[in-house]
Motif scaffolding. Structure first.
Motif, PDB file in Angstrom:
ATOM      1  N   GLN A  25      31.361  12.360  36.801  1.00 28.00           N
ATOM      2  CA  GLN A  25      30.862  11.140  36.055  1.00 28.00           C
ATOM      3  C   GLN A  25      31.605  11.202  34.690  1.00 28.00           C
ATOM      4  OE1 GLN A  25      26.503  11.713  35.558  1.00 28.00           O
ATOM      5  NE2 GLN A  25      26.239  12.024  37.699  1.00 28.00           N
ATOM      6  N   SER A  26      32.401  10.107  34.467  1.00 22.62           N
ATOM      7  CA  SER A  26      33.054   9.785  33.378  1.00 22.62           C
ATOM      8  C   SER A  26      31.870   9.101  32.236  1.00 22.62           C
ATOM      9  CB  SER A  26      34.262   8.954  33.498  1.00 22.62           C
ATOM     10  OG  SER A  26      35.145   9.622  34.068  1.00 22.62           O
ATOM     11  N   HIS A  55      43.808   2.313  16.222  1.00 22.58           N
ATOM     12  CA  HIS A  55      43.050   2.837  17.285  1.00 22.58           C
ATOM     13  C   HIS A  55      42.993   1.992  18.576  1.00 22.58           C
ATOM     14  CE1 HIS A  55      38.872   4.041  18.861  1.00 22.58           C
ATOM     15  NE2 HIS A  55      38.958   4.784  18.140  1.00 22.58           N
ATOM     16  N   TRP A 108      47.867  11.683  21.244  1.00 26.95           N
ATOM     17  CA  TRP A 108      46.300  11.441  21.850  1.00 26.95           C
ATOM     18  C   TRP A 108      46.398  10.651  22.993  1.00 26.95           C
ATOM     19  CZ3 TRP A 108      43.613   6.919  22.751  1.00 26.95           C
ATOM     20  CH2 TRP A 108      42.241   7.045  22.775  1.00 26.95           C
ATOM     21  N   GLU A 138      44.727   3.295  22.214  1.00 29.71           N
ATOM     22  CA  GLU A 138      43.907   3.123  23.570  1.00 29.71           C
ATOM     23  C   GLU A 138      44.502   2.166  24.652  1.00 29.71           C
ATOM     24  OE1 GLU A 138      41.346   4.102  25.240  1.00 29.71           O
ATOM     25  OE2 GLU A 138      41.174   2.516  26.655  1.00 29.71           O
ATOM     26  N   ALA A 150      34.377   9.998  26.174  1.00 26.71           N
ATOM     27  CA  ALA A 150      35.219   8.898  25.477  1.00 26.71           C
ATOM     28  C   ALA A 150      35.400   8.814  24.104  1.00 26.71           C
ATOM     29  CB  ALA A 150      35.329   7.746  26.319  1.00 26.71           C
ATOM     30  N   ALA A 197      34.831   4.415  31.139  1.00 23.96           N
ATOM     31  CA  ALA A 197      34.208   4.900  29.823  1.00 23.96           C
ATOM     32  C   ALA A 197      34.957   4.787  28.609  1.00 23.96           C
ATOM     33  CB  ALA A 197      34.317   6.427  30.189  1.00 23.96           C
ATOM     34  N   PHE A 198      36.396   4.638  28.799  1.00 28.91           N
ATOM     35  CA  PHE A 198      37.190   4.413  27.307  1.00 28.91           C
ATOM     36  C   PHE A 198      37.103   2.934  26.880  1.00 28.91           C
ATOM     37  CE2 PHE A 198      39.120   8.158  25.704  1.00 28.91           C
ATOM     38  CZ  PHE A 198      39.069   8.849  26.595  1.00 28.91           C
ATOM     39  N   THR A 253      26.722   5.921  33.783  1.00 33.39           N
ATOM     40  CA  THR A 253      26.157   6.843  32.866  1.00 33.39           C
ATOM     41  C   THR A 253      25.710   6.197  31.798  1.00 33.39           C
ATOM     42  OG1 THR A 253      27.664   8.440  33.852  1.00 33.39           O
ATOM     43  CG2 THR A 253      26.520   9.179  31.801  1.00 33.39           C
ATOM     44  N   ASN A 270      29.953  10.371  16.982  1.00 30.21           N
ATOM     45  CA  ASN A 270      31.360   9.998  17.448  1.00 30.21           C
ATOM     46  C   ASN A 270      31.412   8.448  17.386  1.00 30.21           C
ATOM     47  OD1 ASN A 270      32.100  12.748  17.385  1.00 30.21           O
ATOM     48  ND2 ASN A 270      31.454  12.782  19.526  1.00 30.21           N
ATOM     49  N   ILE A 271      30.741   7.651  16.699  1.00 29.50           N
ATOM     50  CA  ILE A 271      31.036   6.250  16.762  1.00 29.50           C
ATOM     51  C   ILE A 271      31.810   5.463  15.628  1.00 29.50           C
ATOM     52  CG2 ILE A 271      28.826   5.360  15.607  1.00 29.50           C
ATOM     53  CD1 ILE A 271      28.062   3.684  17.875  1.00 29.50           C
ATOM     54  N   GLY A 287      30.024   7.672  38.116  1.00 29.66           N
ATOM     55  CA  GLY A 287      30.087   7.835  36.678  1.00 29.66           C
ATOM     56  C   GLY A 287      29.880   6.463  35.606  1.00 29.66           C
ATOM     57  N   GLY A 300      36.810   4.865  36.809  1.00 30.90           N
ATOM     58  CA  GLY A 300      35.299   5.145  36.203  1.00 30.90           C
ATOM     59  C   GLY A 300      35.945   5.894  34.733  1.00 30.90           C
ATOM     60  N   TYR A 301      37.064   6.662  34.689  1.00 24.87           N
ATOM     61  CA  TYR A 301      37.479   7.225  33.494  1.00 24.87           C
ATOM     62  C   TYR A 301      37.893   6.373  32.507  1.00 24.87           C
ATOM     63  CZ  TYR A 301      39.978  10.558  30.550  1.00 24.87           C
ATOM     64  OH  TYR A 301      40.608  11.416  29.615  1.00 24.87           O
ATOM     65  N   LYS A 311      34.519   1.409  27.129  1.00 22.41           N
ATOM     66  CA  LYS A 311      33.193   0.954  26.566  1.00 22.41           C
ATOM     67  C   LYS A 311      33.286   1.467  25.005  1.00 22.41           C
ATOM     68  CE  LYS A 311      30.216   0.547  30.094  1.00 22.41           C
ATOM     69  NZ  LYS A 311      29.939  -0.971  30.339  1.00 22.41           N
ATOM     70  N   VAL A 312      34.349   2.203  24.687  1.00 22.65           N
ATOM     71  CA  VAL A 312      34.373   3.017  23.254  1.00 22.65           C
ATOM     72  C   VAL A 312      34.310   1.987  22.201  1.00 22.65           C
ATOM     73  CG1 VAL A 312      35.542   4.249  21.679  1.00 22.65           C
ATOM     74  CG2 VAL A 312      35.189   5.238  24.179  1.00 22.65           C
ATOM     75  N   LEU A 342      31.149   0.174  21.890  1.00 23.59           N
ATOM     76  CA  LEU A 342      29.998   0.889  21.210  1.00 23.59           C
ATOM     77  C   LEU A 342      30.367   0.923  19.718  1.00 23.59           C
ATOM     78  CD1 LEU A 342      29.688   3.806  23.930  1.00 23.59           C
ATOM     79  CD2 LEU A 342      27.921   2.404  23.174  1.00 23.59           C
ATOM     80  N   MET A 343      31.479   1.174  19.398  1.00 24.64           N
ATOM     81  CA  MET A 343      32.141   1.287  17.911  1.00 24.64           C
ATOM     82  C   MET A 343      31.445   0.023  17.406  1.00 24.64           C
ATOM     83  SD  MET A 343      35.382   3.116  18.247  1.00 24.64           S
ATOM     84  CE  MET A 343      36.006   3.404  16.395  1.00 24.64           C
ATOM     85  N   LEU A 384      24.427   5.509  27.754  1.00 24.95           N
ATOM     86  CA  LEU A 384      24.549   6.188  26.425  1.00 24.95           C
ATOM     87  C   LEU A 384      23.540   7.159  26.229  1.00 24.95           C
ATOM     88  CD1 LEU A 384      26.437   6.315  24.031  1.00 24.95           C
ATOM     89  CD2 LEU A 384      25.335   4.309  23.136  1.00 24.95           C
TER      90      LEU A 384
END
Lengths: 435, 537, 348
Positions: free
Chosen positions: B445-446, A211, B525, A215, B451, A241-242, A187, A199-200, A184, A237-238, A244-245, A248-249, A189
């Motif tokens: 896969q995350s 924000h 959240w 997180e 996210a 992913a976060f 993965t 959702n950016i 994962g 992995g989870y 990266k947020v 990405l923003m 983008l």
């Protein structure tokens, strides 16, 4: 376990704790994984500072649907199979391309062409899988797409940017780069609806510091939860992913084509493909190591010549602009550019003035990092029906790509105890086009 | 008297299983559970490993509610279960859930995904499966119905959908049927004898294809031609006619076998002859090993996160089961029970092994997944995640039913109508959410896109913001941060906070700036996006 | 003799390699010339019992798209961007003109044969003196690119029976009309139904007005092509014809049929009210007949392969076509009646 201080991502303390946690858990599970389960590969990720200078990037242009080699790289003018397009000379003496690519013709000294692909599969989905992973499908092991491997190998540690951005805006033939056994966190983008990631934007009613705060709380809770948990690698992995947020923003502006001066935007032109390639250049320039741009859909079963009249000049213009642009910015040397489809098109012109799928003799092209510009490898017969010299298969193409990007194609990942080389065992890189 | 009562219940309740039978089912399931545990204990002894301790009540409740009802437990359910002092409360919980109205709804979806794969999601087919589960239809009957019918009668026609969706592509029909029902992926054996697995030759691929090559369909009606053989090119380039052969190597002769000749479905004018698919059903059930092992293995994977043979469509001699003898025994047991799905389910979740903690007691090496000596993190399916997210952030009224509904239930003598309505109502709200989540395939896969969705999409922010009587709104009205933290953790994680955790969160809460309800929203959240919520553990 | 479209039958087919796009007839001996992908002219005698195609001379160094015949000379247009005059007596080219800056797609002789008009992918309509080859006018008006900025094409041209008006049809579904003598632009007809741009699935287009034809009385213009296409990889859309009152700029009829194909050539039957369209596509080759009242074709015949062009012979009893695989001769004449016949019973 000591609760780490709530520091902003990127602080040494936070980072060290995170690494320790991840290493600890992974070490616990490596020895015990059985065949077929998630892999654990040693993360030899070079750190950010040393890599800036030598950072390599890859731009993978995927011509989905099967572009016609007769109308592009391997024309057969005057033959029954040749079609109506004439040829034009290129910067390489003795090598001609189809007349629809006049700009590329002048840049052939930067481009390498392989005309001798014989890949055996001419059904879209299966061929796309074969070409994009470099391997036939295996029941028990899911291979990662070449771009995923490249992103993993070329990733810069602690980069806030995504490792891999994949554009596939047309819906037909849309492929999502498979991460296979790499799992994962690799993965890409995926931009499928628009050129901006969804959702950016900061949500309404939440400030940037808020924000970040929430997180951090999320991550803290998740890490504490993962302590001594069976299968905690997935939490890693989870969390990745976060992680990266925010990056990405913050990279939001990279996807905004308006940030480019009008002259540059004009240069790339206003077609969708042109705009995508401009955004791709922005991403590469900013340090995203792997970008894939899919231009779909080339599957001209009917009215093949009209379709290529439409598609090829657009490709010619945009691709040549891209090469010039990368070159002018000093990026071409460190950026590998790939132009590939899932197969080519038939020598025979069918009753609907079209060409059908053909995998027995077709072409692909490369430029940039690790590539010997001006090399033309392989030959087909006078009618383009068979390869007469330099036969190459999907594995060979993959091996060539890895080698050009400075990665050893024989390097192994491990899936449980099983070593898996990046390229298929019997694959041979096409050295003739490598610099 | 009891008999008459049974009939009344059957007629008005629509439930076709009497209480007495249920009790018998459950107790024999418990016997099977003991046997499973014995196999595992022996396995651990040989491997010289210990198992994790048993999971705590809250963890068990959450796990089993997710697995059997497809959602996290409600606050009321948590309170009730944690305060229950009876010794066999876990067993009663299992019975309540297996017997409850949500199990068929949830499990219908699970079966749909398992059977239909990329063709899953057809409402009518899902309803057919849900009704079948509710009626306690056995797996062999379901198999038979999906293969050959009967397809007339209310809601039965859709049972042909597995075949119908694949009828136009023989390869796809052959490979999918063999994978789904027999746990074998023979796709690689099409062009040549399987390169990696000795068991599977081209003869096996085309042998299985021969059961399907006469099948017609694709537009809703499935039939079968009277003749037609499968021809293929052997690896030597010569053309061969395939024998009609099952995976076991058993060749079906052309002349009538064990089944008396039956009329072809839906075609009354032609003379009777034997349908190939019918022969497949006969042979598969007679041979029973592949058929029983495949389903048991998939159920095992569903509850434990990996199959006894893994991957679940790679059952062959080169891929040894993780635990010696267990799959064989459990498969036989399943077949002997008449392929009773509920019983199998109950057996598995009644084992001590299923109820183990997912947390290892110390820093020593955690045993491998294949030992089943510790419960493993399993990502929620998209549907479980969506339902649970709506449930925990919502108005907290999932359990309650209004007076009207209760009256109807009393009149019919049926519980659960309210629950079913609530479930379906929630389900209809999940569509948009489901699309945004990562799916639980073999390698979870995350992705950054999930996210990003959770972080920034308005649909999610709306759920965690104080609105109406939702969780955040109720939290905002509480007086102390301690109360807020406790209520939040209980609602989202389905457990009370640990002491240190509670004070940590209170400290965090008090440090936050801004509007109280915004802080509550941020807390909620962080809880719903934390790994503890995202995974089944 | 009355005959109906339903009587259309394939009488003969004469094979040639590749695809024939252009077609013309020598009115003196009735011989039919066709040419296409290999650049060569092929000839058949359609009156022969079993006509066979004979390969003759090379006309162009690329696909031949269109042909016209005048007094022993074939005038042809090709993808080599040329117009060529060829003497059929010996096959020698009399004249070669670099006619367009793009493929020459279609040409037409004026009724008085003094002039001819050609169209090419430079999106220009050019009028030439037939005898001298002199260019007399260049008419512009078609858009040079598609609305999305891609290459476009100018597929078809026709001259009105009175020689006064020229109509040309392009890829994006627009027809331009000019006064032949003055070169004055008369009008644009917009028929976007013939062009499909798919922005979502395949991000490209297909279609176009492939044929235009004036009615015998000159008052109407027929257009042929394909309707909205669902899959632009192919001719996957209904075959389509339209009829316009070109002077009023109004469409008066639209005919579509579920047979998925592009109408490459449309023509009026000189005596009947039929509109005849020929072509091919996803549903196979097509020869369709519309009665200008019903949207759906009143009859469809199944040609061998995808047709590109046809002409009706003098008596209109035969339809002579070219396309994939060569020539096809279709007859409308009913089967030969038996030897002795009561005239009253002869009612075909």
């Amino acid at each position: 376990m000591k609760r780490p201080a709530l520091t902003a991502c990127g602080s040494i303390e936070h980072d060290a704790h995170r690494r320790r946690f991840l290493q600890g858990t992974l070490a616990g599970t490596t020895a015990a994984l059985s065949f077929g389960r998630m892999t654990v590969a040693a993360d030899d990720v070079p750190n950010a500072i040393t890599l800036q200078k030598s950072q390599k990037r890859v731009l993978f242009i995927w011509l989905a649907g099967g572009a016609s080699q007769f109308e592009m790289w391997d024309p057969k003018p005057g033959r029954e199979t040749g079609g109506p397009f004439r040829t034009i000379p290129t910067a390489i003496p003795g090598y001609h391309v189809g007349e629809l690519m006049p700009k590329i013709a002048t840049q052939m000294d930067k481009i390498a062409v392989v005309r001798s692909l014989d890949t055996g599969i001419s059904a879209h989905a299966i061929a796309a899988d074969l070409i994009s992973t470099g391997r036939p499908k295996e029941a028990a092991l899911e291979y990662p797409e070449i771009g995923v491997v490249l992103a993993k190998e070329l990733a810069v540690r602690d980069s806030l940017l995504p490792d891999y951005v994949s554009f596939f805006l047309s819906t037909e033939g849309r492929r999502r780069p498979a991460t296979g056994f790499l799992g994962g966190r690799h993965t890409p983008l995926m931009l499928e609806e628009s050129m901006r990631p969804a959702n950016i934007d900061l949500p309404q009613g939440v400030s940037r510091p808020q924000h970040t705060e929430r997180e951090q709380l999320r991550e803290l809770l998740s890490r504490e939860f993962a302590e001594r948990r069976a299968g905690a690698g997935r939490v890693g992995g989870y969390n990745s992913a976060f992680a990266k947020v925010r990056g990405l923003m913050q990279s939001d502006h990279l996807f905004d084509i308006e940030q480019e001066p009008p002259a540059v935007r004009e240069r790339y032109g206003r077609t969708v493909f042109g705009r995508q390639c401009l955004v791709a250049r922005r991403l590469l320039e900013a340090g995203v190591p792997m970008v894939k741009v899919a231009r779909g859909f080339w599957d001209s079963h009917h009215d093949n010549f009209e379709s290529h009249r439409e598609l090829v000049p657009d490709f010619d213009h945009v691709f040549s602009t891209l090469l010039d642009d990368l070159h002018e910015r000093g990026l071409l040397e460190s950026t590998l550019v790939i132009v590939l489809s899932e197969f080519g098109r038939t020598p025979k012109i069918n009753k609907d003035v079209g060409r059908d799928h053909y995998a027995a003799a077709w072409s692909c092209a490369f430029a940039g990092c690790g590539i010997k510009g001006g090399a033309v490898y392989g030959k087909t017969d006078d009618d383009g029906k068979t390869v007469v010299d330099g036969k190459a298969n999907a594995g060979d193409v993959a091996a060539t790509i890895y080698k050009a990007a400075g990665i050893d194609p024989e390097k192994h990942y491990y899936v449980g105890p099983r070593p898996v080389p990046l390229a298929k065992e019997d694959a041979v890189p096409i050295d003739a086009i490598l610099s | 008297m009891k008999f008459t009562l049974m009939i009344i219940i059957a007629v008005f309740a629509g439930q076709s299983v009497a209480r007495a039978d249920e009790k018998a089912t459950i107790s024999s399931a418990q016997q099977a559970a003991r046997k499973i545990d014995a196999f595992l204990e022996s396995h651990w002894k040989t491997a010289e490993i210990h198992s994790a301790p048993v999971a705590r009540d809250a963890a068990f409740l959450r796990r089993i509610t997710l697995d059997l009802a497809g959602r996290v437990p409600t606050s009321r359910e948590v309170v009730r279960f944690l305060s229950d002092e009876s010794a066999d409360k876990r067993q009663h919980l299992i019975e309540r859930l297996v017997d409850g109205p949500e199990f068929p709804l949830h499990f219908g979806n699970v079966l749909d995904q398992m059977i239909q794969g990329r063709h899953a999601g057809n409402k009518d087919f899902v309803d057919y499966l849900r009704k079948s589960v509710r009626k306690q239809k056995s797996w062999d009957v379901l198999f038979r119905e999906m293969m050959i019918g009967p397809w007339d009668g209310d809601g039965q026609k859709i049972a042909n959908r597995f075949i119908d969706k694949r009828a136009k592509n023989l390869d796809s029909l052959t490979v999918d049927a063999t994978r789904v029902f027999f746990g074998v992926d023979i796709s690689c054996a099409k062009c040549h004898d399987h390169p990696l697995v000795d068991d599977w030759k081209q003869d096996h691929f085309y042998g299985m294809a021969s059961f399907f090559n006469r099948t017609t369909g694709g537009k809703g009606k499935v039939g079968e031609k009277k003749d037609g053989e499968v021809k293929f090119l052997g690896a030597d380039g010569k053309e061969k006619t395939a024998k009609v052969m099952f995976l076991s190597g058993l060749v079906v002769e052309v002349s009538p076998g064990d089944d008396p000749p039956r009329k072809q479905t839906g075609d009354n004018n032609k003379p009777a002859h034997i349908s190939r698919r019918q022969q497949l059903v006969t042979v598969a059930l007679k041979e029973r090993v592949f058929f029983s092992r495949s389903f048991v293995n998939r159920m095992w994977e569903y509850f434990f996160g990996s199959g006894l043979v893994d991957p679940v469509d790679q059952i062959h001699s080169g891929n040894a089961p993780a635990v010696d003898g267990l799959l064989q025994w459990l498969a036989e047991d399943f077949a002997a029970s008449g392929y009773d799905i509920q019983r199998l389910m109950a057996a598995i979740v009644s084992t001590r092994a299923y109820g183990l903690s997912s947390q290892w007691p110390d820093d020593s090496t955690i045993p491998a997944e294949t030992t089943f000596a510790v419960a493993r993190l399993r990502p929620l399916t998209r549907r479980q995640l969506a339902l649970s997210l709506l449930l925990v952030t919502g108005a907290g009224d999932y359990d309650s039913s209004d007076d009207e509904t209760q009256r109807v239930e009393r009149y019919l003598g049926v519980n659960g109508i309210g629950k079913i309505q609530k479930y379906l109502a929630f389900e209809s709200q999940t569509t948009a959410l489901i699309r945004a989540f990562d799916s639980r395939n073999r390698e979870f896969q995350s992705s950054a896109s999930e996210a990003l969705f959770m972080s920034n999409n308005e649909a999610v922010q709306k759920l965690v913001r104080a609105e109406g009587d939702n969780l955040t709104a109720r939290l905002s009205r509480m007086s102390s941060s301690k109360q807020i933290v406790e209520a939040a953790v209980k609602s989202v994680f389905s457990r009370p906070p640990r002491d240190s955790e509670g004070s940590q969160l209170v400290e965090w809460f008090d440090q936050q700036h801004g509007d109280r309800s915004d802080v509550c929203a941020r807390l909620v959240w962080a809880l719903v996006t934390s790994a503890e919520f995202r995974f089944n553990h | 003799m009355l005959f109906t479209p339903q009587q259309a039958t394939l009488r003969a087919s004469c094979e040639t390699p590749g695809i024939l796009f252009g077609l013309c007839r020598d009115p003196e001996d009735g011989r039919l010339y066709g040419a296409g992908t290999d650049g060569f002219a092929y000839v058949i005698d359609p009156t022969a019992e079993k006509p066979i195609a004979e390969k003759k001379w090379r006309l162009h160094e690329n696909f031949v798209s269109s042909m016209a015949f005048n007094d022993g000379v074939i005038i042809s247009g090709g993808f080599d961007r040329r117009l060529v005059w060829t003497n059929v007596a010996d096959g020698n080219p009399i004249r070669t003109i670099e006619a367009h800056d793009g493929w020459v797609r279609d040409l037409a002789l004026f009724p008085d044969r003094e002039r001819l008009v050609s169209v090419g992918d430079d999106m220009q309509v050019k009028i030439w003196n037939r005898q001298t080859g002199e260019l007399t006018s260049t008419l512009e008006g078609h858009a040079k690119k598609t609305p999305q900025g891609y290459a476009t094409a100018l597929y078809a041209v026709s001259v009105s029976p009175d020689g006064k008006t020229i109509a040309s049809g392009d890829r994006i579904g627009e027809v331009c009309l000019w006064e032949a003598d003055s070169g004055k632009f008369v009008r644009r007809l917009k028929a976007p139904g013939f062009y499909t741009y798919d922005p979502l699935k395949r991000v490209r287009s297909i279609g176009g007005i492939r044929s235009v034809a004036f009615s015998p009385d000159g008052l109407q213009l027929a257009i042929g092509g394909i309707g909205q296409v669902t899959n632009v990889d192919g001719f996957v859309g209904p075959c389509r014809v339209e009829l316009w009152d070109w002077r009023a700029g109004k469409r008066v009829f639209a005919g579509e049929d579920s047979h998925k194909a592009v109408v490459n050539h449309v023509a009026f039957h000189p005596a009947r009210s039929w509109l005849i369209g020929a072509g091919g596509g996803d549903s196979g080759g097509i020869l369709a007949f519309w009665d200008r009242k019903a949207t759906k074709a009143v009859h469809k015949a199944k040609p061998k392969g995808h047709l590109q062009r046809f002409l009706l012979d003098a008596n209109s009893e035969q339809l002579l076509a070219v396309g994939y695989g060569g020539f096809q001769i279709w007859s409308f004449r009913a089967k030969e009646p038996p030897a002795e016949k009561n005239p009253a019973a002869n009612s075909s």
